[in-house]
Scaffold this active site. Structure first.
Site, PDB file in Angstrom:
ATOM      1  N   GLU A 147      19.049  76.302  31.066  1.00 26.69           N
ATOM      2  CA  GLU A 147      19.837  75.131  30.466  1.00 26.69           C
ATOM      3  C   GLU A 147      21.449  74.791  30.694  1.00 26.69           C
ATOM      4  OE1 GLU A 147      20.397  73.828  26.868  1.00 26.69           O
ATOM      5  OE2 GLU A 147      22.111  73.803  27.559  1.00 26.69           O
ATOM      6  N   GLN A 166      30.818  70.525  26.879  1.00 28.30           N
ATOM      7  CA  GLN A 166      30.643  69.805  24.999  1.00 28.30           C
ATOM      8  C   GLN A 166      30.926  70.050  23.858  1.00 28.30           C
ATOM      9  OE1 GLN A 166      25.827  69.316  25.136  1.00 28.30           O
ATOM     10  NE2 GLN A 166      26.051  71.192  26.030  1.00 28.30           N
ATOM     11  N   ASP A 189      13.742  69.000  26.817  1.00 26.32           N
ATOM     12  CA  ASP A 189      13.911  69.045  26.205  1.00 26.32           C
ATOM     13  C   ASP A 189      16.122  68.474  25.918  1.00 26.32           C
ATOM     14  OD1 ASP A 189      14.644  69.484  23.079  1.00 26.32           O
ATOM     15  OD2 ASP A 189      14.216  71.398  23.619  1.00 26.32           O
ATOM     16  N   ASP A 195      18.627  76.109  22.338  1.00 27.04           N
ATOM     17  CA  ASP A 195      18.206  76.655  21.447  1.00 27.04           C
ATOM     18  C   ASP A 195      16.854  78.043  21.540  1.00 27.04           C
ATOM     19  OD1 ASP A 195      15.718  74.526  20.565  1.00 27.04           O
ATOM     20  OD2 ASP A 195      17.497  73.784  20.553  1.00 27.04           O
ATOM     21  N   PRO A 245      26.998  65.408  28.899  1.00 27.60           N
ATOM     22  CA  PRO A 245      25.132  66.311  30.105  1.00 27.60           C
ATOM     23  C   PRO A 245      24.511  65.947  29.980  1.00 27.60           C
ATOM     24  CG  PRO A 245      25.989  67.735  28.693  1.00 27.60           C
ATOM     25  CD  PRO A 245      26.531  66.444  27.974  1.00 27.60           C
ATOM     26  N   HIS A 298       9.527  70.048  17.778  1.00 29.68           N
ATOM     27  CA  HIS A 298       8.985  71.185  19.143  1.00 29.68           C
ATOM     28  C   HIS A 298       7.452  71.400  19.034  1.00 29.68           C
ATOM     29  CE1 HIS A 298      13.213  72.738  18.088  1.00 29.68           C
ATOM     30  NE2 HIS A 298      13.245  72.669  19.875  1.00 29.68           N
ATOM     31  N   ASP A 308      22.403  73.589  36.199  1.00 33.34           N
ATOM     32  CA  ASP A 308      22.266  72.409  36.046  1.00 33.34           C
ATOM     33  C   ASP A 308      20.133  71.385  35.636  1.00 33.34           C
ATOM     34  OD1 ASP A 308      22.159  69.471  35.625  1.00 33.34           O
ATOM     35  OD2 ASP A 308      22.826  69.281  37.387  1.00 33.34           O
ATOM     36  N   GLY A 309      19.769  71.734  34.912  1.00 30.59           N
ATOM     37  CA  GLY A 309      18.173  71.114  34.831  1.00 30.59           C
ATOM     38  C   GLY A 309      17.969  70.203  36.579  1.00 30.59           C
TER      39      GLY A 309
HETATM   40  N1  SPD Z   1      19.700  63.160  19.107  1.00 30.40           N
HETATM   41  C1  SPD Z   1      18.449  64.162  19.281  1.00 30.40           C
HETATM   42  C2  SPD Z   1      17.903  64.790  20.512  1.00 30.40           C
HETATM   43  C3  SPD Z   1      17.320  65.267  21.127  1.00 30.40           C
HETATM   44  C4  SPD Z   1      17.263  66.554  21.121  1.00 30.40           C
HETATM   45  N2  SPD Z   1      16.843  67.772  22.014  1.00 30.40           N
HETATM   46  C5  SPD Z   1      16.647  68.520  20.916  1.00 30.40           C
HETATM   47  C6  SPD Z   1      16.799  70.161  20.541  1.00 30.40           C
HETATM   48  C7  SPD Z   1      15.891  70.820  20.077  1.00 30.40           C
HETATM   49  N3  SPD Z   1      15.210  71.854  20.918  1.00 30.40           N
END
Ligand code: SPD
Length: 287
Positions: free
Chosen positions: A111, A36, A162, A91, A169, A67, A143-144
């Site tokens: 991730e 990406q 998350d 992140d 992806p 979060h 790959d999750g």
């Molecule tokens: N449009 C955003 C959708 C949610 C994405 N995940 C956010 C990652 C933060 N850890």
């Protein structure tokens, strides 16, 4: 109240369905990974932030809305929280919040894009905080979807998804096969949670997700909150369990361990957030 002075810089926007959601700032990194387009920015209002394929993911000074809303309703209600799986979340913000719970003994963060992890560690270190060096934390750059398909039955107390939006992806994080595996790998008494898009900007995706998760797990309910820079700002997370809607009942000892360090989440907030289901969605989910 003081207002930050307007700084020079450009508008950096996510475009969605004829609306744009933007921050003023400057681009620090723009690169194409194997998966990406990754953009790291420095914004006037919310500090450093991350976009994937032009969609807002997180920013230093508003990430707690997202979060805390994903993590604590699950971690405060599952029967046990020793083994946690986070799919996506490169992140580190979701892992950081999970690891604030002393009952978590082992956390796998899966991730797909190692560059998201590298760039977050370099430019957004406050989001992962201490998670990267926590002995309970295990980073799997993988790959999750495959991870969930290959994990043993009943191997996690909590499964959190998350991911980003349902294109690119993350597309496979929204379908029946993936959610079925999440259900299969959850221990009895476990809680599953996923970000479930905006009830306004992604209305049908949101409704379809909740219906599907409810069908597969037996019990699922959406919780509503805000992530100011996401499309419409109005966001949702969906919680599921196999043995009843246990995600509605907060365990006070777990809550006490984390509540003081939270900006958004509290047991009262959680109760309200499950109850702010808009009437049109309630009608769709409970015809
Ligand atoms: N449009 C955003 C959708 C949610 C994405 N995940 C956010 C990652 C933060 N850890």
């Amino acid at each position: 109240m003081t207002t930050a002075p307007e700084t020079s810089g450009n508008w950096i926007d996510e475009h969605h369905n004829g609306v744009r959601y933007g921050l003023k700032g400057r681009v620090l990194v723009e690169e194409q990974s194997d998966f990406q387009r990754i953009t790291v920015i420095d914004s006037q209002r919310y500090g450093k932030g991350l976009l994937l394929d032009g969609c807002w993911m997180t920013a230093e000074h508003q990430e707690r809305h997202y979060h805390e809303s994903l993590v604590h309703p699950a971690l405060c209600t599952a029967a046990a929280i020793e083994r946690v799986l986070v799919i996506g979340g490169g992140d580190g913000g979701t892992a950081r919040e999970c690891l604030r719970h002393p009952g978590v003994k082992h956390l796998d963060l899966v991730e797909i894009d190692g560059r998201v992890v590298d760039l977050s560690q370099e430019h957004l270190p406050s989001i992962g905080g201490g998670c990267w060096n926590d002995p309970r934390f295990h980073l799997r750059v993988a790959d999750g979807i495959a991870w969930a398909a290959e994990a043993e039955d009943a191997s996690y107390d909590v499964v959190l998804v998350d991911g980003s939006d349902p294109t690119g992806p993350a597309e496979g994080l929204f379908n029946r096969a993936f959610f079925s595996n999440c259900c299969r790998i959850l221990k009895p008494g476990g809680v599953f949670a996923t970000q479930s898009e905006s009830p306004e900007a992604f209305r049908q995706v949101h409704i379809d997700m909740v219906k599907l998760i409810r069908e597969l797990f037996g019990h699922a309910d959406p919780l509503y909150g805000w992530v100011p820079m996401y499309p419409s700002g109005w966001w949702s997370w969906t919680f599921a369990a196999k043995d009843g809607p246990r995600y509605l009942t907060v365990q006070s000892e777990r809550a006490a361990a984390v509540a003081e360090g939270c900006a958004i989440w509290s047991p009262r907030w959680q109760q309200g957030a499950f109850n702010t289901i808009p009437a049109f969605i309630e009608r769709e989910l409970n015809p």
